[in-house]
Design an enzyme around this catalytic site. Structure first.
Site, short mmCIF file in Angstrom:
data_model
loop_
_atom_site.label_atom_id
_atom_site.label_comp_id
_atom_site.label_asym_id
_atom_site.label_seq_id
_atom_site.Cartn_x
_atom_site.Cartn_y
_atom_site.Cartn_z
CE LYS A 80 -4.50 0.93 0.43
NZ LYS A 80 -5.66 0.20 -0.05
N GLY A 184 -25.27 2.88 2.53
CA GLY A 184 -24.37 3.45 1.52
C GLY A 184 -24.63 2.85 0.15
CB VAL A 185 -27.10 3.08 -2.36
CG1 VAL A 185 -27.72 1.83 -1.76
CG2 VAL A 185 -27.82 4.33 -1.84
N GLY A 186 -23.48 3.94 -2.91
CA GLY A 186 -22.57 4.61 -3.83
C GLY A 186 -22.16 3.68 -4.95
CG ASN A 187 -18.65 4.51 -7.32
OD1 ASN A 187 -19.38 4.91 -8.23
ND2 ASN A 187 -17.64 5.24 -6.87
CB VAL A 188 -19.50 -1.00 -3.81
CG1 VAL A 188 -19.76 -2.47 -3.51
CG2 VAL A 188 -18.07 -0.80 -4.30
P1 NAD Z 1 -18.57 5.46 -2.60
O1 NAD Z 1 -17.95 6.68 -2.02
O2 NAD Z 1 -18.90 5.43 -4.05
O3 NAD Z 1 -19.89 5.09 -1.80
C1 NAD Z 1 -20.02 5.21 -0.42
C2 NAD Z 1 -21.38 5.80 -0.16
O4 NAD Z 1 -21.60 5.84 1.24
C3 NAD Z 1 -21.51 7.25 -0.67
O5 NAD Z 1 -22.65 7.35 -1.49
C4 NAD Z 1 -21.62 8.07 0.62
O6 NAD Z 1 -22.46 9.19 0.45
C5 NAD Z 1 -22.22 7.06 1.56
N1 NAD Z 1 -21.99 7.35 2.98
C6 NAD Z 1 -20.91 7.92 3.58
N2 NAD Z 1 -21.10 7.99 4.90
C7 NAD Z 1 -22.31 7.45 5.15
C8 NAD Z 1 -23.07 7.22 6.33
N3 NAD Z 1 -22.62 7.61 7.52
N4 NAD Z 1 -24.27 6.61 6.22
C9 NAD Z 1 -24.74 6.25 5.02
N5 NAD Z 1 -24.07 6.44 3.86
C10 NAD Z 1 -22.88 7.04 3.93
O7 NAD Z 1 -17.56 4.26 -2.22
P2 NAD Z 1 -17.58 2.79 -2.81
O8 NAD Z 1 -16.53 2.67 -3.84
O9 NAD Z 1 -18.97 2.39 -3.11
O10 NAD Z 1 -17.05 1.99 -1.55
C11 NAD Z 1 -17.90 1.67 -0.47
C12 NAD Z 1 -17.14 0.90 0.59
O11 NAD Z 1 -16.63 -0.31 0.03
C13 NAD Z 1 -15.93 1.65 1.16
O12 NAD Z 1 -15.75 1.27 2.51
C14 NAD Z 1 -14.78 1.10 0.35
O13 NAD Z 1 -13.55 1.19 1.04
C15 NAD Z 1 -15.21 -0.35 0.20
N6 NAD Z 1 -14.61 -1.02 -0.96
C16 NAD Z 1 -14.80 -0.53 -2.21
C17 NAD Z 1 -14.23 -1.17 -3.30
C18 NAD Z 1 -14.44 -0.69 -4.70
O14 NAD Z 1 -14.14 -1.42 -5.65
N7 NAD Z 1 -14.96 0.52 -4.91
C19 NAD Z 1 -13.46 -2.34 -3.10
C20 NAD Z 1 -13.31 -2.83 -1.81
C21 NAD Z 1 -13.89 -2.16 -0.73
#
Ligand code: NAD
Length: 349
Positions: A80, A184-188
């Site tokens: 990392k 959390g309904v973001g990217n993942v």
């Molecule tokens: P993202 O930023 O696209 O989505 C996260 C979402 O959570 C956002 O929409 C944000 O507004 C919301 N959020 C933040 N704080 C919040 C809270 N207190 N309550 C409710 N919602 C809240 O991120 P992502 O890429 O979707 O990743 C989500 C999680 O998965 C992170 O912990 C990340 O480290 C983990 N992760 C992601 C990947 C990947 O491929 N993107 C891989 C492994 C792990």
């Protein structure tokens, strides 16, 4: 600031520090273990309050990558890097290029990828300075509509992991009518919601960002819930897909779901919370196992990327979780602890 006697040192093979006067880069690369292959891990840019906070973070994260790669069945080790600085104010092309040269100087022991505070565009810039950049979609992939964003694979892997948890805990093969709360309904989380909805699950969702919630309500018939209530809903699965440390002394007693399975990193506030979940009879899918879809995707990225091959590999997440759940039930030990021991057996040999 100690390194060898740092509480998170954990026999790291290499920890390198770089200061670049011209660009102002201050960065650390940590390579935990390369017994299975080169140390792959993201480059995080963050305004750390101190050098020692940055060192703690990079050591903890690179160790985690070793465990994640081992249980994902990848011929890769853990590494990392962190850049000390605010990505919104301090990031410049010269700084990112200097980071690329830093990565190059380790001769391939560390493979860099994007993380919080760095983007695919930053990785492209680094690629001008080093060949050791992972997860970059090549021209053919870009033409096919791929971006190198690992989120779709992470979401699919998490969905497969939820299926495995439902089978182990509820003895069910299908998800029809399954009640799932997603934090959390973001990217993942957003993509996971779609997979679950397609499989017939009923959804409860929350997010800091209201438009993301509204999309799930409108497109998937999900029910919006307040942020502070999502962990305590009377559902089958609670799926944390936002922030870490949400499984803690305050939340665990309120969880009504029988399964906790989501993509968020570092869900357990402390190792003892793994035991607390077991004591409450809640099946926890260890975060680094269920969310490994992203590094699996990054591993296959390149000119010969083949979706079917990636999918087959993602299916192994379900199989690995099934093994963890079985051992946990048999030995009455928490799933996180079982996962760690299994990973150590793989990367230590
Ligand atoms: P993202 O930023 O696209 O989505 C996260 C979402 O959570 C956002 O929409 C944000 O507004 C919301 N959020 C933040 N704080 C919040 C809270 N207190 N309550 C409710 N919602 C809240 O991120 P992502 O890429 O979707 O990743 C989500 C999680 O998965 C992170 O912990 C990340 O480290 C983990 N992760 C992601 C990947 C990947 O491929 N993107 C891989 C492994 C792990």
């Amino acid at each position: 600031m100690s390194v060898f006697s740092h509480p998170e040192f954990d026999a790291h093979e290499q920890v390198a520090f770089r200061y670049d006067r011209a660009s102002g880069l201050k960065a650390i690369i940590a390579v935990h273990n390369t017994r299975l292959g080169k140390g792959l891990g993201g480059c995080r840019m963050w305004p750390y309050a101190s050098d020692s906070e940055a060192l703690t973070d990079v050591l903890r994260l690179s160790r985690g990558m070793t465990y994640k790669a081992a249980l994902a069945g990848l011929p890769q080790g853990g590494g990392k890097s962190v850049i000390i600085g605010d990505p919104r104010h301090d990031k410049t092309p010269a700084l990112i290029q200097a980071m690329g040269r830093f990565v190059e100087s380790l001769g391939g022991q560390y493979i860099v990828a994007e993380d919080s505070g760095t983007s695919v565009a930053d990785m492209r810039l680094m690629a001008g300075e080093t060949e050791y950049v992972g997860g970059l979609a090549d021209e053919k992939s870009v033409a096919a509509g791929r971006t190198g964003d690992p989120s779709p694979a992470t979401a699919l892997g998490t969905f497969i992991g939820i299926q495995a948890a439902v089978k182990a805990k509820l003895g069910r093969d299908d998800l029809k009518g399954l009640k799932v709360a997603i934090q959390g309904v973001g990217n993942v989380g957003g993509r996971l919601a779609r997979h679950l909805s397609d499989a017939g699950a009923k959804l409860w969702v929350t997010d800091l960002h209201q438009p993301a919630v509204e999309r799930c309500v409108k497109e998937l018939g999900a029910q919006a819930v307040p942020m502070d209530a999502v962990h305590s809903l009377d559902v089958d699965v609670y799926s944390p897909c936002a922030l870490g440390a949400i499984l803690n002394d305050k939340t665990i007693p309120d969880i009504k779901a029988k399964i906790v399975a989501g993509a968020a990193n570092n869900q357990l506030a402390k190792p003892k919370h793994d035991h607390a979940l077991l004591e409450r009879g809640i099946l926890y899918a260890p975060d680094y196992v269920i969310n490994a879809g992203g590094i699996i995707d990054i591993f296959y990225e390149g000119p010969n990327y083949d979706e079917a091959t990636v999918h087959t590999h993602l299916e192994r997440i379900g199989h690995t979780l099934g093994q963890i759940f079985k051992h946990s039930a048999k030995e009455k030990r928490p799933t996180g602890e079982i996962a760690d021991r299994m990973a150590e057996a793989i990367f230590r040999g």
